[in-house]
Design an enzyme around this catalytic site. Structure first.
Site, short mmCIF file in Angstrom:
data_model
loop_
_atom_site.label_atom_id
_atom_site.label_comp_id
_atom_site.label_asym_id
_atom_site.label_seq_id
_atom_site.Cartn_x
_atom_site.Cartn_y
_atom_site.Cartn_z
CG ASP A 65 -0.24 -0.40 2.52
OD1 ASP A 65 1.01 -0.44 2.54
OD2 ASP A 65 -0.92 -0.64 3.52
CG ASN A 134 -9.10 -1.17 12.16
OD1 ASN A 134 -8.18 -1.80 11.64
ND2 ASN A 134 -9.57 -0.06 11.64
CG HIS A 136 -5.96 -1.89 8.88
ND1 HIS A 136 -6.05 -0.91 9.83
CD2 HIS A 136 -4.66 -1.87 8.47
CE1 HIS A 136 -4.88 -0.33 10.00
NE2 HIS A 136 -4.02 -0.90 9.18
CD GLU A 141 -8.77 1.37 7.92
OE1 GLU A 141 -8.81 0.41 8.72
OE2 GLU A 141 -8.10 2.40 8.14
C1 GLP Z 1 -0.47 0.36 8.64
C2 GLP Z 1 -0.06 -0.48 7.44
C3 GLP Z 1 -0.35 -1.96 7.66
C4 GLP Z 1 0.19 -2.38 9.01
C5 GLP Z 1 -0.49 -1.59 10.10
C6 GLP Z 1 -0.06 -1.99 11.50
O1 GLP Z 1 -1.81 0.68 8.65
N1 GLP Z 1 -0.73 -0.07 6.24
O2 GLP Z 1 0.25 -2.72 6.62
O3 GLP Z 1 -0.02 -3.76 9.21
O4 GLP Z 1 -0.15 -0.22 9.89
O5 GLP Z 1 1.16 -1.38 11.80
P1 GLP Z 1 2.08 -1.71 13.04
O6 GLP Z 1 2.83 -2.95 12.66
O7 GLP Z 1 2.97 -0.52 13.15
O8 GLP Z 1 1.19 -1.90 14.20
#
Ligand code: GLP
Length: 261
Positions: A65, A134, A136, A141
């Protein structure tokens, strides 16, 4: 779905690096994720490259992304983040690290183009995933179609708040993103989701033991034929069936390994 529970985040990273490295060979197509969770795994992989035990020569890498509207060189664009955290430290050509183009004034065209690039690559061999609080994955989302493809999404306020720590203020977090869809992600041959810390316990429980539902996008792993979830004790703390997950790993036939089915 295989669920591997480890004592510490460091041990999660070592197991994740083992699983990932099993797919690395010239011609491999690797799916990378940003966020803080995979960083320790990237460090472990970098260490193995520096030690001469692993090489990414001839691999292609694809990101999940990207934020819309951030210049590529912005330090929080995922284009810059993945280079800083991982790919600039390993033997992969910069031109072989791809992501959705969040700077294209036509996000729809950028999304279609990214789907085309993924298709032309022959498909992702292994996809690393983190998970949002949440549920995702990528930036899909809750309510994302389980068969969605790369497209523009609006972030959930919870995700904006979660990601504000990377920006000067919450106002600076872009509201729009381009993300591989749940259908796109599901086309990868092997999905490997990492989760560490108590803050991920509800998401891990929902994705592994709750219903397959667009309300928990990561539950799409239940529909995939080869999904591995690697989490630490804290992230696993709300799972009901941990005795079985540990039993299954203890009794795993030696020939089976983690890389293949
Ligand atoms: C962002 C990214 C996701 C990732 C999420 C959780 O939203 N787009 O790919 O999994 O954050 O991030 P973290 O690993 O920092 O909790």
């Amino acid at each position: 779905m295989e669920i591997l529970i480890r004592d510490t985040p460091e041990s999660v990273a070592r197991t994740a690096a083992d699983v990932f490295a099993a797919h690395v060979r010239p011609g491999a197509v690797l799916g990378l994720a940003t966020g803080s969770t995979p960083v320790a795994t990237y460090k472990e992989l970098i260490f193995r490259v520096e030690a001469g035990n692993l090489s990414f020569r001839g691999c292609q890498a694809f990101l999940l992304d990207e934020y819309v509207g951030l210049p590529k060189e912005h330090e929080q664009s995922y284009h810059s983040t993945i280079r800083r955290e991982f790919t600039s430290h390993i033997d992969i050509d910069d031109a072989d690290v791809h992501g959705p183009d969040g700077t294209n004034p036509d996000p729809h065209a950028a999304a279609l183009d990214y789907e085309k690039q993924l298709k032309n690559s022959g498909g992702v061999d292994i996809q690393i995933l983190g998970v949002g609080t949440n549920g995702h994955i990528g930036f899909n989302e809750p309510s994302s179609s389980l068969n969605s493809h790369t497209r523009l999404k609006t972030l959930h306020p919870q995700t904006v708040a979660d990601n504000a720590r990377f920006f000067d203020s919450e106002e600076d977090v872009p509201r729009h993103v381009l993300t591989q869809g749940l259908g796109t992600i599901s086309q990868a041959k092997h999905l490997m989701l990492l989760a560490t810390g108590e803050g991920k316990a509800d998401a891990v429980q929902a994705l592994a033991e709750g219903p397959l539902s667009a309300f928990c996008p990561a539950s799409v792993l239940q529909w995939h034929e080869h999904a591995t979830v690697i989490c630490d004790e804290a992230a696993a703390s709300k799972l009901a069936n941990t005795d079985y997950y540990r039993f299954a790993e203890t009794h795993k036939p030696e020939w089976q390994g983690f890389g293949g089915l």
